[in-house]
Design a protein around this motif. Structure first.
Motif, PDB file in Angstrom:
ATOM      1  N   SER A 220       0.827  -1.205   0.000  1.00 15.44           N
ATOM      2  CA  SER A 220       0.000   0.000   0.000  1.00 15.44           C
ATOM      3  C   SER A 220       0.862   1.256   0.000  1.00 15.44           C
ATOM      4  O   SER A 220       0.537   2.245  -0.663  1.00 15.44           O
ATOM      5  CB  SER A 220      -0.922   0.004   1.230  1.00 15.44           C
ATOM      6  OG  SER A 220      -1.684   1.184   1.301  1.00 15.44           O
ATOM      7  N   GLU A 221       1.987   1.209   0.738  1.00 11.69           N
ATOM      8  CA  GLU A 221       2.885   2.365   0.799  1.00 11.69           C
ATOM      9  C   GLU A 221       3.470   2.700  -0.568  1.00 11.69           C
ATOM     10  O   GLU A 221       3.849   3.846  -0.814  1.00 11.69           O
ATOM     11  CB  GLU A 221       4.022   2.087   1.785  1.00 11.69           C
ATOM     12  CG  GLU A 221       3.595   2.055   3.239  1.00 11.69           C
ATOM     13  CD  GLU A 221       4.714   1.621   4.165  1.00 11.69           C
ATOM     14  OE1 GLU A 221       4.568   1.782   5.388  1.00 11.69           O
ATOM     15  OE2 GLU A 221       5.753   1.122   3.674  1.00 11.69           O
ATOM     16  N   LEU A 227       0.280   7.040  -4.297  1.00 10.76           N
ATOM     17  CA  LEU A 227       1.420   7.957  -4.314  1.00 10.76           C
ATOM     18  C   LEU A 227       1.137   9.161  -5.190  1.00 10.76           C
ATOM     19  O   LEU A 227       1.488  10.293  -4.847  1.00 10.76           O
ATOM     20  CB  LEU A 227       2.673   7.220  -4.793  1.00 10.76           C
ATOM     21  CG  LEU A 227       3.226   6.154  -3.834  1.00 10.76           C
ATOM     22  CD1 LEU A 227       4.426   5.460  -4.461  1.00 10.76           C
ATOM     23  CD2 LEU A 227       3.619   6.773  -2.497  1.00 10.76           C
ATOM     24  N   ILE A 228       0.516   8.941  -6.340  1.00 11.53           N
ATOM     25  CA  ILE A 228       0.165  10.055  -7.226  1.00 11.53           C
ATOM     26  C   ILE A 228      -0.806  10.998  -6.535  1.00 11.53           C
ATOM     27  O   ILE A 228      -0.691  12.222  -6.630  1.00 11.53           O
ATOM     28  CB  ILE A 228      -0.434   9.520  -8.540  1.00 11.53           C
ATOM     29  CG1 ILE A 228       0.647   8.816  -9.371  1.00 11.53           C
ATOM     30  CG2 ILE A 228      -1.057  10.648  -9.359  1.00 11.53           C
ATOM     31  CD1 ILE A 228       0.122   8.150 -10.627  1.00 11.53           C
ATOM     32  N   GLU A 234       4.265  11.639 -11.441  1.00 12.00           N
ATOM     33  CA  GLU A 234       4.031  10.413 -12.191  1.00 12.00           C
ATOM     34  C   GLU A 234       5.345   9.828 -12.725  1.00 12.00           C
ATOM     35  O   GLU A 234       5.510   8.612 -12.803  1.00 12.00           O
ATOM     36  CB  GLU A 234       3.075  10.672 -13.350  1.00 12.00           C
ATOM     37  CG  GLU A 234       1.614  10.911 -12.945  1.00 12.00           C
ATOM     38  CD  GLU A 234       1.338  12.368 -12.588  1.00 12.00           C
ATOM     39  OE1 GLU A 234       2.324  13.116 -12.360  1.00 12.00           O
ATOM     40  OE2 GLU A 234       0.155  12.745 -12.525  1.00 12.00           O
ATOM     41  N   ASP A 235       6.283  10.712 -13.068  1.00  8.31           N
ATOM     42  CA  ASP A 235       7.557  10.258 -13.618  1.00  8.31           C
ATOM     43  C   ASP A 235       8.345   9.405 -12.630  1.00  8.31           C
ATOM     44  O   ASP A 235       9.192   8.599 -13.025  1.00  8.31           O
ATOM     45  CB  ASP A 235       8.427  11.464 -14.015  1.00  8.31           C
ATOM     46  CG  ASP A 235       7.786  12.285 -15.115  1.00  8.31           C
ATOM     47  OD1 ASP A 235       7.027  11.692 -15.899  1.00  8.31           O
ATOM     48  OD2 ASP A 235       8.046  13.492 -15.193  1.00  8.31           O
ATOM     49  N   MET A 236       8.074   9.576 -11.336  1.00 12.34           N
ATOM     50  CA  MET A 236       8.850   8.876 -10.314  1.00 12.34           C
ATOM     51  C   MET A 236       8.150   7.624  -9.805  1.00 12.34           C
ATOM     52  O   MET A 236       8.694   6.892  -8.968  1.00 12.34           O
ATOM     53  CB  MET A 236       9.143   9.828  -9.146  1.00 12.34           C
ATOM     54  CG  MET A 236       9.789  11.127  -9.586  1.00 12.34           C
ATOM     55  SD  MET A 236      10.208  12.218  -8.205  1.00 12.34           S
ATOM     56  CE  MET A 236      11.897  11.735  -7.905  1.00 12.34           C
ATOM     57  N   ILE A 237       6.962   7.352 -10.297  1.00 12.34           N
ATOM     58  CA  ILE A 237       6.196   6.204  -9.824  1.00 12.34           C
ATOM     59  C   ILE A 237       6.881   4.891 -10.175  1.00 12.34           C
ATOM     60  O   ILE A 237       6.781   3.903  -9.457  1.00 12.34           O
ATOM     61  CB  ILE A 237       4.765   6.238 -10.406  1.00 12.34           C
ATOM     62  CG1 ILE A 237       3.999   7.428  -9.819  1.00 12.34           C
ATOM     63  CG2 ILE A 237       4.028   4.949 -10.117  1.00 12.34           C
ATOM     64  CD1 ILE A 237       3.869   7.405  -8.311  1.00 12.34           C
ATOM     65  N   LEU A 239       9.859   4.058  -9.885  1.00 13.46           N
ATOM     66  CA  LEU A 239      10.771   3.668  -8.809  1.00 13.46           C
ATOM     67  C   LEU A 239      10.024   2.926  -7.706  1.00 13.46           C
ATOM     68  O   LEU A 239      10.521   1.944  -7.148  1.00 13.46           O
ATOM     69  CB  LEU A 239      11.466   4.901  -8.245  1.00 13.46           C
ATOM     70  CG  LEU A 239      12.237   5.770  -9.249  1.00 13.46           C
ATOM     71  CD1 LEU A 239      12.825   6.982  -8.553  1.00 13.46           C
ATOM     72  CD2 LEU A 239      13.322   4.961  -9.925  1.00 13.46           C
ATOM     73  N   ALA A 240       8.822   3.410  -7.383  1.00 12.10           N
ATOM     74  CA  ALA A 240       8.014   2.757  -6.361  1.00 12.10           C
ATOM     75  C   ALA A 240       7.468   1.424  -6.866  1.00 12.10           C
ATOM     76  O   ALA A 240       7.341   0.460  -6.099  1.00 12.10           O
ATOM     77  CB  ALA A 240       6.857   3.667  -5.941  1.00 12.10           C
ATOM     78  N   THR A 241       7.147   1.355  -8.161  1.00 13.50           N
ATOM     79  CA  THR A 241       6.648   0.109  -8.749  1.00 13.50           C
ATOM     80  C   THR A 241       7.709  -0.984  -8.656  1.00 13.50           C
ATOM     81  O   THR A 241       7.411  -2.141  -8.338  1.00 13.50           O
ATOM     82  CB  THR A 241       6.256   0.325 -10.215  1.00 13.50           C
ATOM     83  OG1 THR A 241       5.247   1.337 -10.295  1.00 13.50           O
ATOM     84  CG2 THR A 241       5.710  -0.966 -10.821  1.00 13.50           C
ATOM     85  N   THR A 242       8.949  -0.614  -8.919  1.00  8.30           N
ATOM     86  CA  THR A 242      10.052  -1.573  -8.796  1.00  8.30           C
ATOM     87  C   THR A 242      10.145  -2.108  -7.377  1.00  8.30           C
ATOM     88  O   THR A 242      10.330  -3.309  -7.153  1.00  8.30           O
ATOM     89  CB  THR A 242      11.386  -0.916  -9.188  1.00  8.30           C
ATOM     90  OG1 THR A 242      11.322  -0.507 -10.559  1.00  8.30           O
ATOM     91  CG2 THR A 242      12.553  -1.863  -8.999  1.00  8.30           C
TER      92      THR A 242
END
Length: 259
Positions: A220-221, A227-228, A234-237, A239-242
């Motif tokens: 969830s974090e 996060l958006i 959005e460009d940094m999402i 990194l969180a997906t990885t």
């Protein structure tokens, strides 16, 4: 906004007369201020301001952290370049990110000021601040050996954001363990069951119920939509997906070991 003052005043008057009215209005005023502040951060304009601040602060602090040991290493430059690629930055964004990185690495960079601006912009969203801190931890781990000065810089950054040294150490352990799992959902040759537990932030003695709860919490974090909505660009999402893929791989490793 007078909703809080009205309700507080009515309740105060009904319970304690005039003194209660005064106290109720004061409490209601504080509530109204907090509500207005929350609505401001949740507005489209507020979210756009957070996105801008998140982007700028990330690359400022990446530069500061990379220079913490006295020089910017090749691996740190390569890792930053990898972030550019993952974010799919356009020419203008890339140039802006490089300038921010160089500014953060400069001798005259004011760390406290940069963090104060970011905290004031994102407000009470501690999860957003933790997400930024995790991006910085990823850079610090880029060369696989964290220099004491880099660790001290992270402690300073975390402290100025309101995180304890203990909390930072937990994030560091989790990040190191998560990196042992690839993005396709498999453990690397160097990973272990101990890494899997550390990646989720639990002890091996944890119950199945607690394990699942913490796993869902970690996922969830790092959920893209959440996060958006909080203001992560959005460009940094990516990194969180990885990170989510690594957490899922660790969880699958633990489940297999418990069957």
């Amino acid at each position: 906004m007078v909703f809080g003052k009205l309700i507080g005043g009515v309740l105060g008057w009904s319970s304690a007369g005039l003194p209660g009215l005064v106290i109720g209005v004061v409490i209601g005023h504080a509530f109204d201020r907090g509500l207005a502040r929350a609505m401001q951060f949740g507005s489209p304009e507020g979210i756009e301001q957070v996105k801008k601040s998140f982007f700028e602060t990330t690359f400022l602090l990446l530069g500061y952290l990379a220079k913490a040991d006295g020089r910017v290493s090749r691996s740190e430059i390569d890792h930053t370049e990898q972030i550019f690629v993952q974010m799919r930055l356009g020419p203008e964004q890339r140039e802006r990110a490089i300038k921010l990185f160089q500014q953060g690495a400069g001798a005259d960079f004011e760390l406290q000021q940069a963090i104060d601006v970011f905290v004031a912009t994102c407000g009470p969203q501690k999860q957003l601040q933790q997400t930024l801190l995790l991006f910085l931890i990823s850079l610090a781990n880029a060369d696989e050996v964290m220099d004491p000065s880099e660790h001290a810089a992270l402690v300073s950054i975390a402290g100025k954001m309101g995180f304890s040294a203990t909390h930072l150490e937990q994030l560091l352990r989790m990040a190191r363990a998560q990196e042992q799992f690839d993005q396709q959902g498999a453990a690397s040759a160097a990973s272990s069951l101990q890494d899997a537990y550390a990646a989720i932030g639990v002890d091996s003695s944890v119950s199945d119920k607690e394990l699942k709860r913490e796993y869902r919490r970690r996922m969830s974090e790092n959920h893209p939509d959440k996060l958006i909505a909080k203001g992560v660009p959005e460009d940094m999402i990516k990194l969180a997906t990885t990170r989510s893929q690594e957490i899922q791989a660790a969880y699958e490793t633990i489940k297999k070991s418990r069957r």
